[in-house]
Design a protein around this motif. Sequence first.
Motif, PDB file in Angstrom:
ATOM      1  N   ALA A  59     -79.924  87.226 -83.292  1.00 42.90           N
ATOM      2  CA  ALA A  59     -78.909  86.218 -83.011  1.00 42.90           C
ATOM      3  C   ALA A  59     -79.056  85.682 -81.602  1.00 42.90           C
ATOM      4  N   THR A  60     -78.695  84.440 -81.425  1.00 43.50           N
ATOM      5  CA  THR A  60     -78.540  83.897 -80.076  1.00 43.50           C
ATOM      6  C   THR A  60     -77.127  84.219 -79.602  1.00 43.50           C
ATOM      7  N   PRO A  61     -76.851  84.066 -78.308  1.00 45.87           N
ATOM      8  CA  PRO A  61     -75.490  84.318 -77.832  1.00 45.87           C
ATOM      9  C   PRO A  61     -74.440  83.421 -78.496  1.00 45.87           C
ATOM     10  N   ALA A  62     -74.874  82.290 -79.066  1.00 39.24           N
ATOM     11  CA  ALA A  62     -73.933  81.363 -79.712  1.00 39.24           C
ATOM     12  C   ALA A  62     -73.650  81.717 -81.168  1.00 39.24           C
ATOM     13  N   ALA A  63     -74.306  82.736 -81.695  1.00 35.89           N
ATOM     14  CA  ALA A  63     -74.156  83.072 -83.107  1.00 35.89           C
ATOM     15  C   ALA A  63     -72.798  83.705 -83.395  1.00 35.89           C
ATOM     16  N   THR A  64     -72.256  83.398 -84.557  1.00 33.76           N
ATOM     17  CA  THR A  64     -71.038  84.036 -85.048  1.00 33.76           C
ATOM     18  C   THR A  64     -71.200  84.306 -86.538  1.00 33.76           C
ATOM     19  N   PHE A  65     -70.497  85.321 -87.005  1.00 33.04           N
ATOM     20  CA  PHE A  65     -70.623  85.763 -88.392  1.00 33.04           C
ATOM     21  C   PHE A  65     -69.237  85.955 -88.999  1.00 33.04           C
ATOM     22  N   ALA A  66     -69.105  85.618 -90.279  1.00 30.57           N
ATOM     23  CA  ALA A  66     -67.851  85.865 -90.972  1.00 30.57           C
ATOM     24  C   ALA A  66     -68.052  85.757 -92.475  1.00 30.57           C
ATOM     25  N   GLU A  67     -67.230  86.501 -93.193  1.00 29.73           N
ATOM     26  CA  GLU A  67     -67.127  86.396 -94.656  1.00 29.73           C
ATOM     27  C   GLU A  67     -65.730  85.850 -94.961  1.00 29.73           C
ATOM     28  N   PRO A  68     -65.539  84.536 -94.846  1.00 33.54           N
ATOM     29  CA  PRO A  68     -64.190  83.969 -94.928  1.00 33.54           C
ATOM     30  C   PRO A  68     -63.707  83.689 -96.341  1.00 33.54           C
ATOM     31  N   GLY A  69     -64.444  84.154 -97.354  1.00 30.85           N
ATOM     32  CA  GLY A  69     -64.084  83.815 -98.725  1.00 30.85           C
ATOM     33  C   GLY A  69     -62.667  84.167 -99.108  1.00 30.85           C
ATOM     34  N   LEU A  90     -75.175  94.693 -87.326  1.00 27.40           N
ATOM     35  CA  LEU A  90     -75.357  93.539 -88.203  1.00 27.40           C
ATOM     36  C   LEU A  90     -76.598  92.750 -87.804  1.00 27.40           C
ATOM     37  N   VAL A  91     -76.876  92.691 -86.502  1.00 27.19           N
ATOM     38  CA  VAL A  91     -78.129  92.123 -86.001  1.00 27.19           C
ATOM     39  C   VAL A  91     -78.806  93.172 -85.126  1.00 27.19           C
ATOM     40  N   SER A  92     -80.133  93.050 -84.999  1.00 33.35           N
ATOM     41  CA  SER A  92     -80.866  94.042 -84.216  1.00 33.35           C
ATOM     42  C   SER A  92     -81.006  93.637 -82.755  1.00 33.35           C
ATOM     43  N   ARG A  93     -80.971  92.336 -82.483  1.00 32.90           N
ATOM     44  CA  ARG A  93     -81.115  91.866 -81.103  1.00 32.90           C
ATOM     45  C   ARG A  93     -80.304  90.592 -80.896  1.00 32.90           C
ATOM     46  N   VAL A  94     -79.919  90.369 -79.644  1.00 30.43           N
ATOM     47  CA  VAL A  94     -79.344  89.087 -79.219  1.00 30.43           C
ATOM     48  C   VAL A  94     -80.327  88.495 -78.219  1.00 30.43           C
ATOM     49  N   VAL A  95     -80.875  87.341 -78.550  1.00 31.86           N
ATOM     50  CA  VAL A  95     -81.949  86.748 -77.763  1.00 31.86           C
ATOM     51  C   VAL A  95     -81.689  85.258 -77.588  1.00 31.86           C
ATOM     52  N   GLU A  96     -82.342  84.670 -76.621  1.00 30.94           N
ATOM     53  CA  GLU A  96     -82.208  83.224 -76.422  1.00 30.94           C
ATOM     54  C   GLU A  96     -83.011  82.441 -77.445  1.00 30.94           C
ATOM     55  N   GLU A  97     -84.172  82.982 -77.857  1.00 30.52           N
ATOM     56  CA  GLU A  97     -85.045  82.264 -78.785  1.00 30.52           C
ATOM     57  C   GLU A  97     -85.487  83.191 -79.919  1.00 30.52           C
ATOM     58  N   PRO A  98     -84.843  83.093 -81.090  1.00 34.32           N
ATOM     59  CA  PRO A  98     -85.197  83.980 -82.202  1.00 34.32           C
ATOM     60  C   PRO A  98     -86.646  83.880 -82.643  1.00 34.32           C
ATOM     61  N   LEU A  99     -87.264  82.716 -82.493  1.00 35.29           N
ATOM     62  CA  LEU A  99     -88.652  82.577 -82.913  1.00 35.29           C
ATOM     63  C   LEU A  99     -89.557  83.538 -82.151  1.00 35.29           C
ATOM     64  N   ALA A 100     -89.173  83.895 -80.920  1.00 35.23           N
ATOM     65  CA  ALA A 100     -89.988  84.824 -80.146  1.00 35.23           C
ATOM     66  C   ALA A 100     -90.076  86.190 -80.836  1.00 35.23           C
ATOM     67  N   VAL A 101     -89.026  86.594 -81.525  1.00 35.44           N
ATOM     68  CA  VAL A 101     -89.057  87.862 -82.252  1.00 35.44           C
ATOM     69  C   VAL A 101     -89.995  87.750 -83.445  1.00 35.44           C
ATOM     70  N   ALA A 102     -89.920  86.621 -84.155  1.00 35.89           N
ATOM     71  CA  ALA A 102     -90.842  86.400 -85.275  1.00 35.89           C
ATOM     72  C   ALA A 102     -92.284  86.433 -84.784  1.00 35.89           C
ATOM     73  N   GLU A 103     -92.536  85.838 -83.635  1.00 33.67           N
ATOM     74  CA  GLU A 103     -93.892  85.842 -83.076  1.00 33.67           C
ATOM     75  C   GLU A 103     -94.327  87.259 -82.688  1.00 33.67           C
ATOM     76  N   GLU A 104     -93.401  88.038 -82.169  1.00 29.01           N
ATOM     77  CA  GLU A 104     -93.709  89.432 -81.815  1.00 29.01           C
ATOM     78  C   GLU A 104     -94.120  90.219 -83.049  1.00 29.01           C
TER      79      GLU A 104
END
Length: 228
Positions: A115-125, A169-183
């Motif tokens: 997740a980025t710092p701007a990410a939020t999660f909810a199950e609002p159903g 719920l997430v493993s890391r909070v990062v500025e650029e998620p693509l960097a994790v995919a690249e790792e």
Amino acid sequence: MIESTADGRITTVTLARPERRNALTPAGLDELRAAVTDAATPVVSLRGAGEAFCAGADLNVVDELDGDGAAALARRGQRTATAIAESDSVVVAGVDGAARGGGMELALACDLRVATPAATFAEPGVEFGLFGAWGGTVRLPRIVDEGEAMDLALSGRVVDAAEAREMGLVSRVVEEPLAVAEEVAGNDPAALAAVKERLRDDADTGTREEREVAAFADLASNRRSRKG
């Protein structure tokens, strides 16, 4: 609605409906399933366009459904989530902005959630007389503990990136998620596939251990052949 581009070892799959916060229609679910299934790279990076990751099912569609139609939509969402979980690729969800309902459920199906710092999660159903039926009630208590799963699903409350990290719920909070995919993509593709398959295995303990031994032996044998 779904855009897919491959670059080296990563296929980037983008939920590209920002005007609806990337809410998914039945056709969009089918497109997403096809994009992940057709990916021929070791890693898939799943992201949302604009300011949201995914708002889940398009409520304009849901509100027009009768019971049979709703059941069909739920099964469609489950098939898509299962395709993500069972993909030959490692699927990394890069959540930037809101992941709501089905959007959170699709993230739960991914192998890694960052997740980025701007990410939020909810199950609002529950606010709308619904609940997450794209495999969410199955996967959520496996990823976070049952108490936290109950809290999220019954309250509908919004969790920010820091709390999502704290509860697993997430493993890391990062500025650029693509960097994790690249790792991840920098590692050996065969080893990635083997590790994913082993960690996803839900057989009994003894069977899993035997399969672990066999997979390790195959990798070691292939490594020796390459060096020889």
